[in-house]
Write a protein that holds these residues in place. Structure first.
Motif, short mmCIF file in Angstrom:
data_model
loop_
_atom_site.label_atom_id
_atom_site.label_comp_id
_atom_site.label_asym_id
_atom_site.label_seq_id
_atom_site.Cartn_x
_atom_site.Cartn_y
_atom_site.Cartn_z
N CYS A 339 -39.20 -48.70 55.11
CA CYS A 339 -40.23 -47.75 55.55
C CYS A 339 -40.23 -47.57 57.06
CB CYS A 339 -41.62 -48.21 55.11
SG CYS A 339 -41.87 -48.21 53.36
N GLU A 340 -39.11 -47.15 57.58
CA GLU A 340 -39.02 -46.94 59.03
C GLU A 340 -40.10 -45.97 59.50
OE1 GLU A 340 -35.18 -45.61 60.41
OE2 GLU A 340 -36.02 -45.03 62.36
N THR A 341 -40.68 -46.27 60.64
CA THR A 341 -41.73 -45.40 61.19
C THR A 341 -41.22 -43.97 61.33
OG1 THR A 341 -42.65 -47.29 62.35
CG2 THR A 341 -43.33 -45.12 63.12
N CYS A 342 -39.98 -43.80 61.79
CA CYS A 342 -39.42 -42.45 61.92
C CYS A 342 -39.32 -41.74 60.57
CB CYS A 342 -38.02 -42.50 62.53
SG CYS A 342 -38.02 -42.84 64.29
N ALA A 343 -39.02 -42.50 59.52
CA ALA A 343 -38.91 -41.87 58.20
C ALA A 343 -40.28 -41.36 57.76
CB ALA A 343 -38.35 -42.86 57.18
N PHE A 387 -43.83 -50.99 65.34
CA PHE A 387 -43.01 -51.49 64.24
C PHE A 387 -41.90 -50.48 63.99
CE2 PHE A 387 -46.48 -54.16 62.07
CZ PHE A 387 -45.89 -55.34 62.47
N TYR A 388 -40.73 -50.99 63.68
CA TYR A 388 -39.63 -50.14 63.21
C TYR A 388 -39.75 -50.10 61.68
CZ TYR A 388 -34.84 -48.20 63.66
OH TYR A 388 -33.72 -47.40 63.66
N PRO A 389 -39.54 -51.22 60.96
CA PRO A 389 -39.87 -51.22 59.52
C PRO A 389 -41.35 -51.52 59.31
CG PRO A 389 -38.30 -53.00 60.07
CD PRO A 389 -38.87 -52.49 61.34
N ALA A 407 -34.25 -47.30 69.89
CA ALA A 407 -35.69 -47.07 70.12
C ALA A 407 -36.15 -45.70 69.63
CB ALA A 407 -36.01 -47.23 71.59
N CYS A 408 -35.70 -45.31 68.45
CA CYS A 408 -36.10 -44.00 67.93
C CYS A 408 -37.60 -43.93 67.64
CB CYS A 408 -35.31 -43.68 66.66
SG CYS A 408 -35.30 -45.02 65.46
N CYS A 409 -38.18 -45.04 67.19
CA CYS A 409 -39.55 -44.98 66.68
C CYS A 409 -40.63 -44.77 67.77
CB CYS A 409 -39.87 -46.20 65.83
SG CYS A 409 -38.81 -46.39 64.37
N PRO A 410 -40.61 -45.55 68.86
CA PRO A 410 -41.72 -45.39 69.82
C PRO A 410 -41.91 -43.95 70.34
CG PRO A 410 -40.54 -47.42 70.27
CD PRO A 410 -39.74 -46.68 69.23
ZN LIG Z 1 -37.08 -44.89 64.13
#
Ligand SMILES: [Zn+2]
Length: 823
Positions: A339-343, A387-389, A407-410
């Motif tokens: 459950c990646e934040t980006c997803a 969080f990433y996952p 660092a895609c998520c932040p």
């Molecule tokens: Zn991400």
């Protein structure tokens, strides 16, 4: 940052805008238009606080991290303004683009000249790093012997190895459109258009035939099309989509990158979840802007696959960490959930676009779920850790990180929260959609004049919503008030999750032939709607109560949504949730944390269906949350191996988004309903009572947790491992509580052949400690090494305080252990 000294450079490297006109009206667009977040103001204590922290903390934090980690220097070096080497991943350029996009959204709502100066100074470097023909990718300019981006010096050839060249510039295009909208400045837009022109003249029929290895440029090109009206951007976006799965045009990248077959033939959601959901978003954009319905059946089919088979109750998608991707249908393990934040953010983007295409509230149901749960979990309430996952359970707890190497998520969180108001309202030909509930106001430019919509509500803690309409003059139009799926016992569209004790609601009112094929139905008792105090029947169509009349200034719509605590049960096909419940109230999914349990454990909790659960708003914890209380009992494993009911246990549940704010501790979203489906507290065996240590301690605690896997590659059960060590001699050790006599051990090996680099060991043996010496035990049977079962070894009894497994790893491989028993 040496900003001011470069103002001169700015004048030199920024050519006057080649393109300078206003965007012409587009031929086609989404039938429904969102009300921009700049016209929506939240004054509630929930989102307004998040948006504020996003602007004041998350935004500067992202800039500082990008600077400290060399992401800005990569542009400076590539531009030749200073000497230096490229650092970090080949796609790190995208992070700074996303930060600029998020910062631009912030500027739209909060003008800030200092922020503009900072962004301008970075744009100087970006522009200077661009090659004369428009190519922009810092790793390629900074190629060096010890670092070569996929494809080496050659452009566009590293797609199958993950060069992400088109992905990074896709984010550049989004950033450029946002910065242009925020400031009217052409600086970044010119860079983007020059890059996009190069892409459009490089890829396409009769030109290069590769597809982006990571989708994103499709969304970016559509945004440039929106800004300029330049058809080639839309055409190239569509070409990239249609080219997927075309083996004649390029070497296919496979299912992982949704490039195993043409998108029109893709049956369901597959591969890397962020790539997938960005692609679906791009497909929706191209369908809407091109006025072409070809993609719609595919989008609906894939949507059905996600909501019926591949969606976590938190709204998270992408179950598998190794591929950051979708798993098989119903394979949704909780503790190993990725459950990646980006997803989650990508799913929100896609859901909103599906709504804009079809006007169906089921899409907003998913959007709301993912916003309040899976996405918000991805950022701390202080706004500076991430969080990433985002798993749905944890044996040891987790801590958000201030940054990541990847660092895609932040920055994705930054841009999403900055624009969150844009999901609240929409309009179609003057009719209004009220999609999200939050105190505040939206100003909607209707054909008949501006309309102000004011909301007063305690959402998400309370389900009463007062909507005051203030049209410039009385006007006839329809207000579509969304009645959330959770309120009609349909937590998600589709069949994955239901409210315990309530037959799946037939009340969403989707039209026959619509995605769910539901007839309009009655809504549960307690949901009421009134206009100026007079009740209005709640008849739902596509999830909305539609009220058409002449609206005049001061008219008030009141919506009452009872907000009971709901016990959610999963479809029986979903093995990991069988016999379990998730607790929800309103749009929020809850979890239990060890910090709230008397003995620190929650994964062993059983909450019988008969146990009452109460709720209480608490101002004093977690920035003010409604918490849930109840009484269940623990499940315990006996030394004989039986699972028995243990002590009664008071439990407390907090919103999932707020987990991991009070220290590292156990967490679970899905406690058991019955003893037989519980995860018992381990029996007090000798192994359990021992202290575990290892030569390379990655989850060494797992060896005595008494959780056995289904087989040697079961990813859902904790295991210790020595990865990334390979080919070495390693050990794991029990220190007993005092001297013990032992004569037997059993080991269950981990081996992820086909996925990872752990294999059965080359050899192993057991040693015991005598003083300072480690002495091999005298084994009476050989040390066997087998997959998919626990392998025992007996030996001459020894009396010792410490026992060790010494393991020789296979050359080139690592190893791991699920469980180690001693007797
Ligand atoms: Zn991400």
């Amino acid at each position: 940052m040496p900003v001011r000294v470069l103002l001169l450079v700015l004048a030199i490297v920024m050519p006057l805008a080649a393109w300078g006109g206003n965007a012409p009206p587009l031929r086609k667009d989404y039938p429904i238009t969102p009300v921009p977040f700049t016209a929506v103001e939240f004054t509630d204590g929930f989102w307004s606080r998040r948006i504020d922290i996003n602007r004041k903390v998350t935004l500067p934090h992202n800039f500082v991290e990008c600077e400290n980690t060399g992401r800005i220097d990569n542009f400076v070096f590539a531009a030749g303004l200073k000497q230096g080497k490229h650092t970090g991943y080949q796609f790190n350029d995208s992070d700074i683009y996303k930060v600029i996009e998020g910062a631009s959204y912030s500027l739209l709502a909060h003008p800030d000249t200092e922020l503009v100066r900072t962004i301008d100074s970075i744009i100087v470097f970006i522009a200077a790093a661009q090659e004369p023909d428009g190519y922009l990718y810092t790793p390629r300019r900074l190629i060096r012997p010890d670092y070569a981006p996929p494809g080496g010096k050659e452009r566009w050839v590293g797609m199958k190895d993950g060069s992400h060249e088109l992905y990074t510039v896709g984010h550049l295009y989004e950033a450029a459109a946002a910065y242009f909208a925020a400031t009217g400045k052409h600086s970044l837009l010119d860079v983007a258009l020059k890059s996009a022109d190069l892409v459009c003249s490089t890829f396409g029929p009769g030109l290069r035939g590769e597809v982006p290895d990571h989708q994103e440029i499709e969304i970016g090109l559509c945004k440039l099309y929106r800004v300029t009206g330049e058809e080639k951007y839309l055409r190239t976006a569509k070409w990239f989509l249609d080219q997927r799965g075309n083996a004649k045009g390029h070497e296919l990248l496979g299912e992982y990158a949704q490039d195993d077959r043409p998108i029109l033939d893709q049956e369901g959601a597959e591969g890397h979840a962020v790539r997938a959901a960005y692609m679906y978003s791009g497909m929706a954009d191209v369908a809407a802007l091109g006025g072409d319905d070809t993609y719609i059946p595919s989008l609906e089919r894939i949507w059905r696959d996600v909501v019926n088979r591949k969606l976590y109750v938190t709204g998270g998608i992408g179950a598998v960490g190794r591929s950051e991707g979708f798993s098989l249908a119903y394979a949704l393990p909780n503790f190993s959930a990725y459950c990646e934040t980006c997803a989650s953010i990508a799913l929100a983007l896609w859901s909103q676009r599906m709504f804009l295409l079809e006007g169906d509230a089921q899409y907003i149901d998913v959007l709301e779920r993912v916003m309040y749960n899976a996405i918000l979990s991805g950022v701390s309430m202080n706004g500076d850790t991430f969080f990433y996952p985002n798993p749905l359970g944890s044996y040891r707890g987790a801590e958000r990180s201030s940054w990541f190497a990847c660092a895609c998520c932040p920055p994705n969180v930054l841009r999403f929260i900055a624009g969150v108001g844009g999901y609240a309202y929409a309009q179609r030909a003057g009719d209004i959609y009220v999609n999200l509930f939050a105190s505040g106001r939206g100003t909607i430019e209707r054909p008949g004049g501006a309309l102000t919509v004011k909301q007063e509500t305690g959402y998400p803690w309370d389900g009463e919503v007062r909507i005051t309409l203030e049209p410039a003059q009385p006007a006839v139009f329809t207000v579509y008030v969304r009645v959330p799926g959770w309120a009609v016992n349909r937590p998600v569209p589709g069949t994955l999750y239901n409210v315990l004790g309530n037959a799946p609601g037939n009340a969403l009112g989707h039209e026959p032939g619509g995605i769910l094929g539901r007839a309009p139905g009655q809504v549960p008792e307690g949901i009421t709607l009134s206009v100026d105090g007079r009740p209005v029947p709640v008849v739902l169509n596509k999830g909305y109560a539609a009220i058409r009349r002449t609206w005049k200034k001061g008219d008030i719509i009141t919506l009452e949504l009872p907000m009971p605590v709901q016990r959610i049960v999963a479809n029986d096909s979903l093995e990991d949730d069988r016999g379990k419940i998730a607790l929800e109230r309103g749009p929020l999914v809850y979890c239990m944390e060890g910090v709230d349990a008397s003995d620190g454990h929650v994964t062993d909790l059983v909450i019988p269906d008969s146990a009452p659960i109460t709720h209480e708003f608490r101002n004093d914890i977690l920035n003010g949350v409604t918490i849930l209380h109840g009484r269940g009992y623990t499940a315990e494993r006996t030394l004989g191996g039986d699972v028995i009911a243990g002590d009664a246990r008071e439990f407390r549940a907090v919103p999932y988004y707020a987990w991991a704010h009070r220290g590292k501790c156990e967490m679970t979203v899905w406690p058991a309903r019955t003893l037989s489906s519980a995860l018992p507290l381990p029996a007090p065996t000798l192994a359990r009572r021992s202290r575990v240590s290892a030569s390379h301690d990655v989850a060494a605690y797992a060896v005595n947790d008494q959780m056995l896997p289904k087989n040697s590659s079961d990813q859902s059960v904790p295991r210790m491992h020595w990865w990334p060590r390979k080919g070495t001699t390693e050990w794991v050790q029990y220190d007993f509580p005092g001297a013990q006599s032992v004569s037997r051990a059993e080991v269950y090996w981990f081996d992820d052949t086909g996925e990872g680099e752990c294999r059965l060991p080359k050899s192993w043996r057991i040693l015991y400690r005598e003083g300072d010496r480690w002495i091999p035990v005298a084994n009476s049977v050989p040390y066997s090494i087998e997959r998919d079962r626990s392998t025992p070894v007996s030996f001459e009894a020894v009396r010792t305080e410490s026992l060790r497994i010494e393991i020789e790893l296979q050359a080139g491989f690592s190893a791991g252990i699920y469980e180690w028993k001693v007797e």
